[in-house]
Design a protein around this motif. Sequence first.
Motif: not given
Length: 320
Positions: A122-149
């Motif tokens: 895991a190193s420092a664990g940064l990849c354990l938070y897929p639910d806390r980041y926002s994403y731009d996947l080929g132009g499609e935006r996905i944010d956490p339920p709490t709002g943009p990360s």
Amino acid sequence: MATPPPTADWYRRFAEIEAAGHSAVYEDWALGVAGDPAVLALIEALPFPKRQPNLILACARLLGAPEGGYVEFRHWLLDNWDAVAGQARVRMTQTNEARRCAALLPALARIDGPLALIELGASAGLCLYPDRYSYDLGGERIDPPTGPSPVLLSSDYSGPVPTVLPEVTWRAGSDLNPLDLGSTDDVRWLTTLIWPEQHERRERLSAAIQLVAADPPLLLRGDAIDTLDDLLARVPVGATPVVQTSGMLVYLPFESRMRLVERIRASGARWVSLEAVGALPTVRERLPEERPGAYVLGLDERPLAWVGPHGQFVEWIQGA
């Protein structure tokens, strides 16, 4: 035991397949090393795992190697080799690229939650938070339920885009040397592992460090095989255990790697893997082709997509 590949070939492959188009400095340095018998002799005096191009070049930069051409780098390296070798012996490549979550997301989205996410290596664990980041996947935006990360992960994306982020109710991991985001030395090493020209990655790393440091995960120190049962025993009732490996299997000797594979299979946990093509034979044999330099996203050893090693692209495999 298999004969280690010639060090010159290792560095040439690193230059031509991994660094080309991503870091002109590392491409130049690695090609220079590949054709330099004196430098190769120094590197080959190290144990095989410590000869890795990414490790040697990062250790040199950590100690102040100038980011110029190979001739200048060579003079510096020869003058400072003892210090570089000393760092290589005690450090490991622990690249903790948060953008890998953009490549892991399609597999995680296929698993019924809530999820208890366990990362091995895991190193420092940064990849354990897929639910806390926002994403731009080929132009499609996905944010956490709490709002943009504050951390936006962008990836060139071809395939079915997840519509929601996974619900992660518990997260933990293990590493031979877990990195502490409260340690200046550990953060400096994480930063140095980013290749010279990749300023965007450095900015993303800084933002991810701030996010994770505010709510750090449980990280156990130890071998992946030895810590797996302990981590699984801590999974909360009602959560789906998911084991995640991201670019770590290649660092295990083949026999140890296969023992770990058997332990994961026997655990009953779901397994999301983001690994080099040759790391998992069961995944490799199911691929329609090979893509030099690409990784494979797998779910329970079934290949789903070609992905960039740092999550820079996701290309769904037809029929996956």
